[in-house]
Design an enzyme around this catalytic site. Structure first.
Site, PDB file in Angstrom:
ATOM      1  N   SER A 179       1.686 -35.337  -0.397  1.00 60.40           N
ATOM      2  CA  SER A 179       1.362 -36.734  -0.705  1.00 60.40           C
ATOM      3  C   SER A 179       1.885 -37.745   0.298  1.00 60.40           C
ATOM      4  O   SER A 179       1.330 -38.826   0.417  1.00 60.40           O
ATOM      5  CB  SER A 179       1.816 -37.105  -2.112  1.00 60.40           C
ATOM      6  OG  SER A 179       2.890 -36.351  -2.551  1.00 60.40           O
ATOM      7  N   HIS A 207      -4.180 -33.825  -4.643  1.00 60.68           N
ATOM      8  CA  HIS A 207      -4.876 -34.612  -3.614  1.00 60.68           C
ATOM      9  C   HIS A 207      -6.043 -33.869  -2.970  1.00 60.68           C
ATOM     10  O   HIS A 207      -6.671 -34.380  -2.052  1.00 60.68           O
ATOM     11  CB  HIS A 207      -3.900 -35.035  -2.509  1.00 60.68           C
ATOM     12  CG  HIS A 207      -2.773 -35.868  -3.018  1.00 60.68           C
ATOM     13  ND1 HIS A 207      -2.895 -37.207  -3.299  1.00 60.68           N
ATOM     14  CD2 HIS A 207      -1.495 -35.534  -3.324  1.00 60.68           C
ATOM     15  CE1 HIS A 207      -1.734 -37.670  -3.741  1.00 60.68           C
ATOM     16  NE2 HIS A 207      -0.876 -36.681  -3.772  1.00 60.68           N
ATOM     17  N   LYS A 239      -6.981 -38.910  -9.724  1.00 58.74           N
ATOM     18  CA  LYS A 239      -7.103 -39.280  -8.311  1.00 58.74           C
ATOM     19  C   LYS A 239      -8.588 -39.219  -7.931  1.00 58.74           C
ATOM     20  O   LYS A 239      -9.323 -40.113  -8.312  1.00 58.74           O
ATOM     21  CB  LYS A 239      -6.172 -38.410  -7.480  1.00 58.74           C
ATOM     22  CG  LYS A 239      -4.719 -38.864  -7.747  1.00 58.74           C
ATOM     23  CD  LYS A 239      -3.641 -38.028  -7.161  1.00 58.74           C
ATOM     24  CE  LYS A 239      -2.297 -38.682  -7.495  1.00 58.74           C
ATOM     25  NZ  LYS A 239      -1.219 -37.729  -7.709  1.00 58.74           N
TER      26      LYS A 239
HETATM   27  C1  LIG Z   1      -0.039 -37.701  -8.545  1.00 53.63           C
HETATM   28  C2  LIG Z   1       0.541 -36.326  -8.448  1.00 53.63           C
HETATM   29  C3  LIG Z   1       0.993 -35.647  -9.596  1.00 53.63           C
HETATM   30  C4  LIG Z   1       1.081 -36.329 -10.926  1.00 53.63           C
HETATM   31  O1  LIG Z   1      -0.158 -36.462 -11.515  1.00 53.63           O
HETATM   32  P1  LIG Z   1      -0.377 -37.593 -12.611  1.00 53.63           P
HETATM   33  O2  LIG Z   1      -1.626 -37.198 -13.286  1.00 53.63           O
HETATM   34  O3  LIG Z   1      -0.434 -38.876 -11.881  1.00 53.63           O
HETATM   35  O4  LIG Z   1       0.819 -37.533 -13.526  1.00 53.63           O
HETATM   36  C5  LIG Z   1       1.414 -34.350  -9.453  1.00 53.63           C
HETATM   37  N1  LIG Z   1       1.430 -33.738  -8.241  1.00 53.63           N
HETATM   38  C6  LIG Z   1       1.045 -34.377  -7.119  1.00 53.63           C
HETATM   39  C7  LIG Z   1       1.095 -33.666  -5.816  1.00 53.63           C
HETATM   40  C8  LIG Z   1       0.602 -35.688  -7.190  1.00 53.63           C
HETATM   41  O5  LIG Z   1       0.243 -36.327  -6.079  1.00 53.63           O
END
Ligand SMILES: *Cc1c(COP(=O)(O)O)cnc(C)c1O
Length: 395
Positions: A179, A207, A239
């Protein structure tokens, strides 16, 4: 120190370290052009990679879901909150990623903590990439298993760790796309090592899901690996899929076990059924509107080529996450403030979130951006960077 004093001291210290965090207020739907705290901005901060968070067909599905199922699920999945909409989405997700079954969680954070904790016990060893997402690390901390972190994407270091696990069951955990760096884990190599050492592999594709692979099926499609090679696949739905929630996918036995034992699955209210209906519609859009991935890919190359003279500040990323390394934390902050004044929303990421001297601007590109948005940003960056980064390091 009393508790209220301790809390106040902590907040005060954060302010002095310039690490105090406050929330901006978004007044429009998520998108490339937004209004934040009364101000129009071009948004380079969201994870809405395909621009689906305000997609008309998905929004209509959400509304239809409310007509059919009401607004709340009313209970946890194991009590009476598991509707035919949740069930249908799980089947569709499993099919989409090529796994036997999928299990919906309310968020990615919950899925990671819930799965890692449920799958490991005392005597096991959890091996995590150093740059894994906080939710993966938290899952490991909550588990009674031992946890070790290996250097970022260092498969030699991981191989050494695996050789030393002896009879202990190992669980190797990695983000697919990191990320803060935007790079992609060597999942084929991780799978091979896990196979050699009878370790289990868990991949967090938060992602990558919707974005990676020709059909947006994510990291497995990108690497042409099977679900057998990545027995625990996790991805989020807030996302690229534009809605919210998350799922874990794998063999029937894995999902059955998680339903029995994953506390973050059991002891929480199911997401609204309409959310599941909307996500089902989002999966169809991901499949049908291939142009979104193609457009995003074009924007990524445009961004990198327009900033080619600053190539040594760009991280080697082919994904929508394009960090621009500034180095000094205060300079990164100054630059993000100056960009805000010029109408661009992007965040400065500073230590301890990233290693010392690698403070950066985290720029995320989405299919909702136009080529003009990208050149507006790169033009301003080219104008501002010379005064911030005095001497470019030779590469
Ligand atoms: C955003 C994210 C999460 C968390 O997901 P949410 O649905 O926002 O709680 C977990 N792992 C990674 C790598 C993320 O980028």
């Amino acid at each position: 120190m009393t508790l209220p004093n301790r809390l106040a001291a902590f907040v005060e210290q954060r302010k002095q370290q310039m690490l105090y965090r406050s929330r901006r207020v978004l007044e429009t739907p998520q998108g490339a052009e937004v209004i934040v705290d009364g101000r129009p901005l071009i948004n380079f901060s969201s994870n809405d990679y395909l621009g689906l968070a305000n997609h008309p067909r998905i929004a209509a599905a959400f509304k239809k879901g409310i007509d059919d199922f009401g607004v709340g699920s009313g209970a946890s999945h194991l009590v009476i909150g598991h509707s035919s909409a949740h069930y249908a989405l799980e089947e569709q997700l499993a099919d989409f990623v090529g796994c036997e079954r999928a299990l919906l969680y309310s968020s990615g954070y919950m899925a990671n903590v819930g799965a890692i904790n449920a799958l490991t016990e005392r005597g096991d060893i959890i091996l995590q990439d150093k740059l894994n997402h906080a939710s993966l690390l938290d899952g490991g901390l909550l588990s009674s298993a031992d946890m070790k972190r290996y250097n970022h994407c260092d498969t030699d270091a991981l191989a050494l760790r695996l050789q030393k696990t002896g009879d202990a069951q190992a669980l190797v955990v990695s983000d697919a796309v990191f990320s803060m760096d935007g790079d992609i884990a060597p999942i084929n190599k991780l799978a091979e090592l896990c196979d050699q050492h009878q370790a289990m592999l868990m991949i967090d594709d938060a992602h990558g899901f919707g974005v990676l692979g020709d059909n947006g099926k994510g990291a497995l499609e990108h690497f042409s690996v099977t679900s057998g090679q990545v027995p625990i696949y996790m991805a989020t739905l807030g996302k690229a899929a534009g809605v919210s929630g998350a799922f874990v996918a794998g063999e029937d036995g894995l999902i059955d076990y998680l339903i029995q034992s994953s506390r973050n699955y059991i002891y929480t209210t199911a997401i609204p059924p309409a959310n599941a209906v909307a996500t089902s519609a989002a999966l169809l859009v991901i499949e049908q509107e291939k142009w979104r991935r193609e457009h995003l890919t074009k924007l990524i190359s445009q961004f990198r080529s327009e900033l080619s003279e600053w190539e040594s500040c760009l991280m080697p990323s082919d994904t929508a996450i394009q960090p621009l390394i500034i180095g000094d934390a205060n300079q990164a902050l100054t630059l993000s403030d100056a960009l805000l004044q010029r109408g661009f929303l992007l965040s400065a990421i500073r230590p301890p979130t990233v290693p010392a001297n690698t403070a950066r601007l985290r720029i995320t590109l989405t299919a909702a951006h136009t080529e003009t948005h990208i050149s507006q940003l790169t033009n301003v960056l080219k104008e501002m960077l010379p005064s911030i980064i005095t001497k470019q390091t030779d590469s």
